[in-house]
Scaffold this motif. Sequence first.
Motif, PDB file in Angstrom:
ATOM      1  N   VAL A 302       7.484 -24.785 -46.293  1.00 56.38           N
ATOM      2  CA  VAL A 302       6.814 -23.838 -45.400  1.00 56.38           C
ATOM      3  C   VAL A 302       6.020 -22.883 -46.280  1.00 56.38           C
ATOM      4  O   VAL A 302       6.603 -22.124 -47.068  1.00 56.38           O
ATOM      5  CB  VAL A 302       7.837 -23.053 -44.552  1.00 56.38           C
ATOM      6  CG1 VAL A 302       7.117 -22.052 -43.655  1.00 56.38           C
ATOM      7  CG2 VAL A 302       8.702 -24.003 -43.737  1.00 56.38           C
ATOM      8  N   VAL A 303       4.713 -22.942 -46.150  1.00 57.79           N
ATOM      9  CA  VAL A 303       3.837 -22.137 -47.010  1.00 57.79           C
ATOM     10  C   VAL A 303       3.092 -21.117 -46.160  1.00 57.79           C
ATOM     11  O   VAL A 303       2.250 -21.482 -45.337  1.00 57.79           O
ATOM     12  CB  VAL A 303       2.830 -23.024 -47.770  1.00 57.79           C
ATOM     13  CG1 VAL A 303       1.983 -22.174 -48.711  1.00 57.79           C
ATOM     14  CG2 VAL A 303       3.571 -24.112 -48.556  1.00 57.79           C
ATOM     15  N   PRO A 304       3.385 -19.824 -46.319  1.00 58.32           N
ATOM     16  CA  PRO A 304       2.654 -18.808 -45.554  1.00 58.32           C
ATOM     17  C   PRO A 304       1.227 -18.669 -46.067  1.00 58.32           C
ATOM     18  O   PRO A 304       0.925 -19.048 -47.203  1.00 58.32           O
ATOM     19  CB  PRO A 304       3.469 -17.528 -45.812  1.00 58.32           C
ATOM     20  CG  PRO A 304       4.120 -17.767 -47.135  1.00 58.32           C
ATOM     21  CD  PRO A 304       4.397 -19.248 -47.205  1.00 58.32           C
ATOM     22  N   PRO A 305       0.326 -18.125 -45.237  1.00 60.40           N
ATOM     23  CA  PRO A 305      -1.070 -17.962 -45.678  1.00 60.40           C
ATOM     24  C   PRO A 305      -1.199 -17.075 -46.909  1.00 60.40           C
ATOM     25  O   PRO A 305      -2.084 -17.283 -47.733  1.00 60.40           O
ATOM     26  CB  PRO A 305      -1.750 -17.321 -44.462  1.00 60.40           C
ATOM     27  CG  PRO A 305      -0.870 -17.649 -43.304  1.00 60.40           C
ATOM     28  CD  PRO A 305       0.510 -17.714 -43.837  1.00 60.40           C
ATOM     29  N   GLU A 306      -0.327 -16.066 -47.018  1.00 65.53           N
ATOM     30  CA  GLU A 306      -0.324 -15.149 -48.159  1.00 65.53           C
ATOM     31  C   GLU A 306       1.114 -14.950 -48.618  1.00 65.53           C
ATOM     32  O   GLU A 306       2.043 -15.063 -47.823  1.00 65.53           O
ATOM     33  CB  GLU A 306      -0.923 -13.791 -47.766  1.00 65.53           C
ATOM     34  CG  GLU A 306      -2.367 -13.848 -47.277  1.00 65.53           C
ATOM     35  CD  GLU A 306      -3.344 -14.155 -48.402  1.00 65.53           C
ATOM     36  OE1 GLU A 306      -2.970 -13.933 -49.580  1.00 65.53           O
ATOM     37  OE2 GLU A 306      -4.470 -14.620 -48.107  1.00 65.53           O
ATOM     38  N   PRO A 307       1.325 -14.660 -49.923  1.00 65.18           N
ATOM     39  CA  PRO A 307       2.685 -14.358 -50.382  1.00 65.18           C
ATOM     40  C   PRO A 307       3.295 -13.212 -49.588  1.00 65.18           C
ATOM     41  O   PRO A 307       2.596 -12.274 -49.180  1.00 65.18           O
ATOM     42  CB  PRO A 307       2.475 -13.975 -51.854  1.00 65.18           C
ATOM     43  CG  PRO A 307       1.226 -14.691 -52.251  1.00 65.18           C
ATOM     44  CD  PRO A 307       0.349 -14.673 -51.030  1.00 65.18           C
ATOM     45  N   LEU A 308       4.595 -13.287 -49.366  1.00 67.23           N
ATOM     46  CA  LEU A 308       5.294 -12.344 -48.497  1.00 67.23           C
ATOM     47  C   LEU A 308       6.072 -11.324 -49.328  1.00 67.23           C
ATOM     48  O   LEU A 308       6.938 -11.697 -50.117  1.00 67.23           O
ATOM     49  CB  LEU A 308       6.260 -13.101 -47.583  1.00 67.23           C
ATOM     50  CG  LEU A 308       5.628 -14.186 -46.713  1.00 67.23           C
ATOM     51  CD1 LEU A 308       6.716 -15.032 -46.052  1.00 67.23           C
ATOM     52  CD2 LEU A 308       4.715 -13.563 -45.658  1.00 67.23           C
ATOM     53  N   PRO A 309       5.823 -10.025 -49.136  1.00 68.22           N
ATOM     54  CA  PRO A 309       6.528  -8.991 -49.898  1.00 68.22           C
ATOM     55  C   PRO A 309       7.853  -8.596 -49.260  1.00 68.22           C
ATOM     56  O   PRO A 309       8.238  -7.422 -49.268  1.00 68.22           O
ATOM     57  CB  PRO A 309       5.522  -7.832 -49.885  1.00 68.22           C
ATOM     58  CG  PRO A 309       4.857  -7.964 -48.551  1.00 68.22           C
ATOM     59  CD  PRO A 309       4.774  -9.450 -48.272  1.00 68.22           C
ATOM     60  N   TRP A 310       8.555  -9.550 -48.672  1.00 68.92           N
ATOM     61  CA  TRP A 310       9.783  -9.251 -47.936  1.00 68.92           C
ATOM     62  C   TRP A 310      10.935  -8.980 -48.888  1.00 68.92           C
ATOM     63  O   TRP A 310      10.994  -9.494 -50.002  1.00 68.92           O
ATOM     64  CB  TRP A 310      10.154 -10.420 -47.025  1.00 68.92           C
ATOM     65  CG  TRP A 310       9.201 -10.665 -45.897  1.00 68.92           C
ATOM     66  CD1 TRP A 310       8.214  -9.835 -45.458  1.00 68.92           C
ATOM     67  CD2 TRP A 310       9.153 -11.823 -45.051  1.00 68.92           C
ATOM     68  NE1 TRP A 310       7.552 -10.395 -44.387  1.00 68.92           N
ATOM     69  CE2 TRP A 310       8.095 -11.616 -44.121  1.00 68.92           C
ATOM     70  CE3 TRP A 310       9.885 -13.001 -44.988  1.00 68.92           C
ATOM     71  CZ2 TRP A 310       7.782 -12.557 -43.141  1.00 68.92           C
ATOM     72  CZ3 TRP A 310       9.568 -13.947 -44.022  1.00 68.92           C
ATOM     73  CH2 TRP A 310       8.533 -13.715 -43.107  1.00 68.92           C
ATOM     74  N   ARG A 311      11.893  -8.179 -48.438  1.00 71.40           N
ATOM     75  CA  ARG A 311      13.172  -8.007 -49.131  1.00 71.40           C
ATOM     76  C   ARG A 311      14.326  -8.511 -48.265  1.00 71.40           C
ATOM     77  O   ARG A 311      15.485  -8.401 -48.648  1.00 71.40           O
ATOM     78  CB  ARG A 311      13.395  -6.528 -49.479  1.00 71.40           C
ATOM     79  CG  ARG A 311      12.336  -5.928 -50.385  1.00 71.40           C
ATOM     80  CD  ARG A 311      12.152  -6.722 -51.672  1.00 71.40           C
ATOM     81  NE  ARG A 311      13.352  -6.783 -52.468  1.00 71.40           N
ATOM     82  CZ  ARG A 311      13.649  -5.911 -53.431  1.00 71.40           C
ATOM     83  NH1 ARG A 311      12.812  -4.929 -53.703  1.00 71.40           N
ATOM     84  NH2 ARG A 311      14.757  -6.033 -54.130  1.00 71.40           N
TER      85      ARG A 311
END
Length: 453
Positions: A302-311
């Motif tokens: 699963v590749v999001p459109p942009e990197p995710l800054p989630w914690r």
Amino acid sequence: MPAPAAALPLPLSSQQTLGHPARTVTISARAEGSQVVLSATLGRHTDEATISAAGVQDIVIERAEVAPGHHIAVVRGTGETSFAALVAIRRGAPHILWSSRTDLHGDPGERSAGVLLIDDRTGDGRPDVIVGVRREGAGICGQTETILFPRAYDPRGGQLRPVVLRRLSDGEELEVTATRESPGPTGPPLVRALLPGGASSSSGLAEEDPSATAPPRALFDSDPATFWAEGRGGPGAQEFVTARWNTRFPIRAFAVVLSPSNDLAARLGRPRTFWLIGESGARLRVRVPDDALAQPGARYWVVPPEPLPWRCVTLVLDEAYAPDGTAAAAVHTGIAELEAYTDLDWGGGVEALVQVLVEGGSDGDEAARLLGPLGAPAVSALDAAWERLGEQGRRRAVRVFSRASESGAEEGIGALERAAADPAEPVRVAAVRALGSLGPAAAEVLGRLVAQP
């Protein structure tokens, strides 16, 4: 919505008109030590509940109309602790259908509390009465409160029945298709920074069992033969697992093993659609175009459109591919692995972390933490960069050598011996202490160091 009511001190006795047809029920409450005893009486029928809630001082009783002419009562107690209870009439007798302490209590990190909500969940203009549990660590990322094991009051039968809540509110979401084609990485992530948090339910465990919401460790153990399966059954719609993302690097891709590599795979439901949710930003709605049963143990990317800054990361189930030959009531939908990948997995990962130590600064501690579990490759890369490391970087490298040695990397002990001869005293002291903590494995090296003039 409930009719407003004034707070009353304990002990109390209050008459409330409940049920349909309406009858007068006497609701009483009194304190007995660290407990509150609640009773509901109608004629010769009395129901009683004892609630562990020390220090309750005030009671509020509210009526709510849940169907035309049909009322129930909600009793809430407040003070040093708090509780709530639901009182209704069933078959001509009063019943305290549910009661629970509603402030978080228990061991830190594992505290729980009962939840009683009155809200219109059906859109008919009348309130729905929902009860459940909330537990630390077992919530959807970004939500202040997630109800577990929800049940709703059914006016027709006067009982609480399990209900599927729409856990996700309206919000921005992006459609993503899972694929078997890797976006780059060929194996597990270099840094395994997804740490298990909690689950909404687990197959085979009753909701009263604290293990039902325990960290779903099988999803993060690197073993495609183990799995987590939800406990509700069927496609497991709205059931979820949550993990913490324990690194500053954004998530560039996820890999999900949807069908475990064991004999139980054919009996489990396999996700067809699910969500990946963080604490902020748009959620990902993931579609799986084919049944993963044909690829047991395989990664779906699963590749999001942009990197995710989630914690924080929550996976919420939606639709599922059903197993053949298994009764719908016996189906549980499961997942074997959830992995997250960063830029470090697109080549040069170890070298990139070593460069952080070379540059110094506040990110160095995290780089050292991430390098430690990587073993021999991390030791070799730091050994090669030793002359470029500042004193702080070398002390951080000593921590990496120590962790690698504890994990069985023999190169780590040799690197610690060389660090013990460093010109900087803080580095030498750190290296010797690390060697001393390794016990017999480092005894020979320590002997040589002691023998030196």
